[in-house]
Design a protein around this motif. Sequence first.
Motif, PDB file in Angstrom:
ATOM      1  N   THR A  32      42.150  21.743  44.133  1.00 39.20           N
ATOM      2  CA  THR A  32      42.802  22.571  44.935  1.00 39.20           C
ATOM      3  C   THR A  32      44.343  22.991  43.984  1.00 39.20           C
ATOM      4  O   THR A  32      45.088  23.670  44.502  1.00 39.20           O
ATOM      5  N   LYS A  33      44.616  22.070  43.213  1.00 41.70           N
ATOM      6  CA  LYS A  33      45.695  22.216  42.455  1.00 41.70           C
ATOM      7  C   LYS A  33      45.439  22.923  40.994  1.00 41.70           C
ATOM      8  O   LYS A  33      46.273  22.668  40.053  1.00 41.70           O
ATOM      9  N   SER A  34      44.583  23.517  40.841  1.00 47.58           N
ATOM     10  CA  SER A  34      43.911  24.022  39.874  1.00 47.58           C
ATOM     11  C   SER A  34      45.215  24.987  39.005  1.00 47.58           C
ATOM     12  O   SER A  34      45.260  25.200  37.746  1.00 47.58           O
ATOM     13  N   LYS A  35      46.100  25.849  39.836  1.00 51.27           N
ATOM     14  CA  LYS A  35      47.057  26.383  39.395  1.00 51.27           C
ATOM     15  C   LYS A  35      48.024  25.672  38.483  1.00 51.27           C
ATOM     16  O   LYS A  35      48.820  25.960  37.545  1.00 51.27           O
ATOM     17  N   SER A  36      48.277  24.407  39.259  1.00 52.53           N
ATOM     18  CA  SER A  36      49.184  23.491  38.618  1.00 52.53           C
ATOM     19  C   SER A  36      48.651  23.079  37.393  1.00 52.53           C
ATOM     20  O   SER A  36      49.507  22.719  36.234  1.00 52.53           O
ATOM     21  N   ALA A  37      47.251  22.705  37.360  1.00 55.58           N
ATOM     22  CA  ALA A  37      46.621  22.387  36.147  1.00 55.58           C
ATOM     23  C   ALA A  37      46.851  23.409  35.003  1.00 55.58           C
ATOM     24  O   ALA A  37      46.881  23.051  33.920  1.00 55.58           O
ATOM     25  N   GLN A  38      46.524  24.476  35.266  1.00 61.42           N
ATOM     26  CA  GLN A  38      46.718  25.837  34.341  1.00 61.42           C
ATOM     27  C   GLN A  38      48.255  25.868  33.826  1.00 61.42           C
ATOM     28  O   GLN A  38      48.296  25.947  32.645  1.00 61.42           O
ATOM     29  N   SER A  39      48.972  25.421  34.519  1.00 59.35           N
ATOM     30  CA  SER A  39      50.443  25.532  34.098  1.00 59.35           C
ATOM     31  C   SER A  39      50.647  24.304  33.109  1.00 59.35           C
ATOM     32  O   SER A  39      51.251  24.535  32.238  1.00 59.35           O
ATOM     33  N   ARG A  40      50.065  23.234  33.408  1.00 54.39           N
ATOM     34  CA  ARG A  40      50.217  22.076  32.571  1.00 54.39           C
ATOM     35  C   ARG A  40      49.228  22.063  31.287  1.00 54.39           C
ATOM     36  O   ARG A  40      49.878  21.619  30.242  1.00 54.39           O
TER      37      ARG A  40
END
Length: 100
Positions: A32-40
Motif C-alpha cells: 500500500t505504501k508503494s508511492k512512498s517506496a518509490q520516493s525513497r
Amino acid sequence: VFRAESAQAQYQKNLEEAANLQAFIDKFSAGTKSKSAQSRVKMLEKMKQEGKLTPPPVAIVTTARIPELVLPPPPKPYGENLMVLKNASIGYDPNEEPHL
C-alpha cells in the motif's frame, strides 16, 4: 585528522540512512505504501549520484612531529660575580630635590 574523522563519520551516517531507505523499499515496494517506496528509491539514487555512498579518501596520516625548541648553550660566566657594588646605598635623601 579531524576532517578525515568527520568525513568518515558522515559516510557511516549516510550508509545507515541508505540501509534504512533500502529496508523500507524492500518492505513496502509492492504494498500500500508503494508511492512512498518509490520516493525513497529516488532519494537513494540521489544519494548515490551525489557521491554520499562512496567512501571518503583515506587521509595519509603520518605521526605528528612536535617541534622542539633547541636553544644554544648559555654563555660561560666571566667570573663568580656579575656585578659588585662597594659603598653603595639604597634609598633617597629627603633633603635633596627630586630628579623628576
